[in-house]
Design an enzyme around this catalytic site. Structure first.
Site, short mmCIF file in Angstrom:
data_model
loop_
_atom_site.label_atom_id
_atom_site.label_comp_id
_atom_site.label_asym_id
_atom_site.label_seq_id
_atom_site.Cartn_x
_atom_site.Cartn_y
_atom_site.Cartn_z
N GLU A 47 0.85 -1.20 0.00
CA GLU A 47 0.00 0.00 0.00
C GLU A 47 0.89 1.25 0.00
OE1 GLU A 47 -1.50 0.76 3.94
OE2 GLU A 47 -3.35 1.71 3.20
N ASN A 106 -7.16 6.31 -1.42
CA ASN A 106 -6.06 5.37 -1.17
C ASN A 106 -6.29 4.23 -2.16
OD1 ASN A 106 -4.23 3.49 -0.19
ND2 ASN A 106 -4.64 3.96 1.97
N LYS A 123 -9.57 2.04 -1.70
CA LYS A 123 -9.76 1.46 -0.36
C LYS A 123 -11.09 1.86 0.26
CE LYS A 123 -7.07 1.12 3.98
NZ LYS A 123 -5.75 1.53 4.55
N GLU A 142 -6.04 8.62 7.89
CA GLU A 142 -6.57 8.20 6.58
C GLU A 142 -7.96 8.75 6.33
OE1 GLU A 142 -5.86 4.29 4.89
OE2 GLU A 142 -4.59 3.83 6.62
N CYS A 172 -4.72 -2.95 2.76
CA CYS A 172 -4.43 -2.88 4.21
C CYS A 172 -5.62 -3.31 5.06
CB CYS A 172 -3.93 -1.49 4.56
SG CYS A 172 -3.15 -1.41 6.19
N ASN A 197 0.30 -1.22 5.27
CA ASN A 197 1.20 -0.57 6.23
C ASN A 197 0.50 -0.73 7.57
OD1 ASN A 197 3.31 1.61 4.84
ND2 ASN A 197 1.51 1.25 3.57
#
Lengths: 313, 313
Positions: A47, A106, A123, A142, A172, A197
């Site tokens: 990611e 993301n 994401k 995020e 992730c 991550n």
């Protein structure tokens, strides 16, 4: 004809905030070449692979914008795309996306051996918070820096040279959500690819979960969801100490039986490679997890009818 | 006040077809007493605990009907209920149910320390087939002998003495279906209890999965779904060789971190006991798996809108 494919997890060690973009890209090209030397046809990067994990800082303005890609590919990542096409190798890579409309996601793409983009994903399960936590050395922002993914979980066909497997991408935190896997499972997914991550410990000093437990969780999420959806899975970390904040490793390739067939041993740049037999998904898909025979959606309504948990009286 | 509870998995060894009902019930009373001697407040028995796993045979008429309970309790199981109330201990037990209307279900109940039934469940994910497989020594005829469960996944509150945990029940194959767990997760489940009879190998001679792999799958399903729903779980086998058909063991108690805290070591009658802290569910429910903050049901529609898998073109 046997549907076999040689695949690599390209785990990346830490990328410090001060590391020049070109240095990071050079590491990725080197990983790509190592994987190709081992015969890999598809390489899975983490990611947000092109930079440090920037949502750990409260950023704004030009500094923040510098982390996003406004097109993919673009000049600063082009050498990776060029080298992959030269080598006839495909890849999954995660990156921070900024659209022409100014929206941020993301995101991840999977690129075929001819350089064509085969699939794109944004994401859905964003962790963290919009507002920074006061007094914290590190943040998880995020929800501040990205919109929720708006593409759903779109399965797609991989390249001819890979025997056109049904593929799915996650990023992730998504890998801990069985709903995400099941939506791909319901599209007959044979190969899930995902990067992450994940904090190795609470970077602000909490002690309830250590790196060993968090790596166990990461691996177990890949194993069990691969098993319950009868799919291969490749789950790839950015690992190690980024500017004082630790990330777990544990990048792995998992069979449709939920068995780890290869796993990274370091917290550094490391290639993990395995040949996978796509037809190994049949045992699960045709028997234990033959969805058409066994699922009972009339009892699953809560999964879409409510968001949070509601305890009985 | 700490919400602690001492709980036992009462794994049962094999029950041969010829074993008298009273003998089997005696073994269950003995397991109950062993668990009570270890301080257990709640004992979890397997699926279809009162008899052999009869769906492996093609049966009919009076012989088939003899396996069902027409009320629960009833005279032939009453001694278990009586002894449990004397000991002030509750239990989960699986049984074949025949309703007054003549419907058949693969069912389970949880009984409180005072003998009151706290919850009832009917198995939703029936494996096997309606028609017998020709030429097979053993069958899996659950779809022939039982209706699909019609109660959904109804969470309920455990006893006062157990600190009223939110509880959920599953039966055997259900534990491999993340939808079932999630529906309970969405009711804030803190303690999942379930029994199983799972083949140790293909009793008709297939060799693709052995007992070790099947036990791994069973344990992993409990671990990962406990983790992803931040709940304690107790998963209990009927194990060993029943009239030439092998069943896995591996009964276990699993924490909300997905860690096995206790596991059976034999394929025989065996008590596995652990003290569990119900408040350990909070870490997961309040952070990583805080559903209200992180779930995105708008992307989960396929889970209820389709039954079987549909591959992309």
């Amino acid at each position: 004809m046997p549907r076999k494919l040689r695949i690599a997890a390209a785990q990346m060690g830490p990328t410090q905030k001060a590391e020049p973009r070109a240095t990071t890209l050079g590491r990725m090209v080197s990983l790509l070449e190592q994987a190709a030397a081992q015969g890999a046809q598809l390489v899975v990067f983490p990611e947000l692979a092109f930079t440090t994990f920037f949502p750990r800082w409260l950023l704004s303005g030009e500094e923040l914008e510098s982390y996003y890609e406004t097109a993919m590919p673009n000049p600063q990542v082009q050498p990776l795309f060029d080298r992959a096409r030269e080598l006839g190798i495909g890849f999954y890579v995660g990156y921070a996306e900024k659209t022409p409309e100014g929206l941020h996601y993301n995101s991840a793409i999977t690129v075929g051996p001819d350089g064509a983009t085969l699939g794109k994903y944004r994401k859905v399960h964003l962790p963290g918070s919009v507002e920074p936590r006061e007094g914290s050395r590190f943040q998880q922002l995020e929800k501040r820096y990205f919109e929720y993914g708006d593409l759903g979980f779109p399965a797609f066909r991989g390249a001819e040279a890979w025997h056109r497997p049904v593929m799915g991408m996650l990023i992730c935190n998504d890998r801990r959500w069985p709903e995400a896997w099941r939506v791909y499972g319901l599209q007959d997914v044979e190969l899930m690819v995902m990067g992450y991550n994940s904090a190795a410990y609470d970077p602000n000093g909490g002690s309830t979960e250590d790196a060993k437990l968090r790596t166990f969780h990461s691996t177990m999420a890949a194993q069990s969801n691969a098993y319950m959806n009868a799919t291969w899975a490749v789950s790839v970390a950015k690992a190690g100490d980024e500017d004082g904040s630790g990330l777990i490793g544990g990048s792995c390739i998992v069979s449709p039986d939920g068995v780890v067939v290869a796993q990274a041993q370091t917290l550094a740049d490391e290639i993990v490679c395995a040949e996978i037999d796509l037809d190994a998904v049949r045992q699960g898909k045709d028997k234990m997890f033959h969805f058409a025979s066994h699922r009972r959606p009339e009892h699953y309504r809560r999964i879409v009818d409510q968001v949070g948990a509601q305890a009985p009286a």
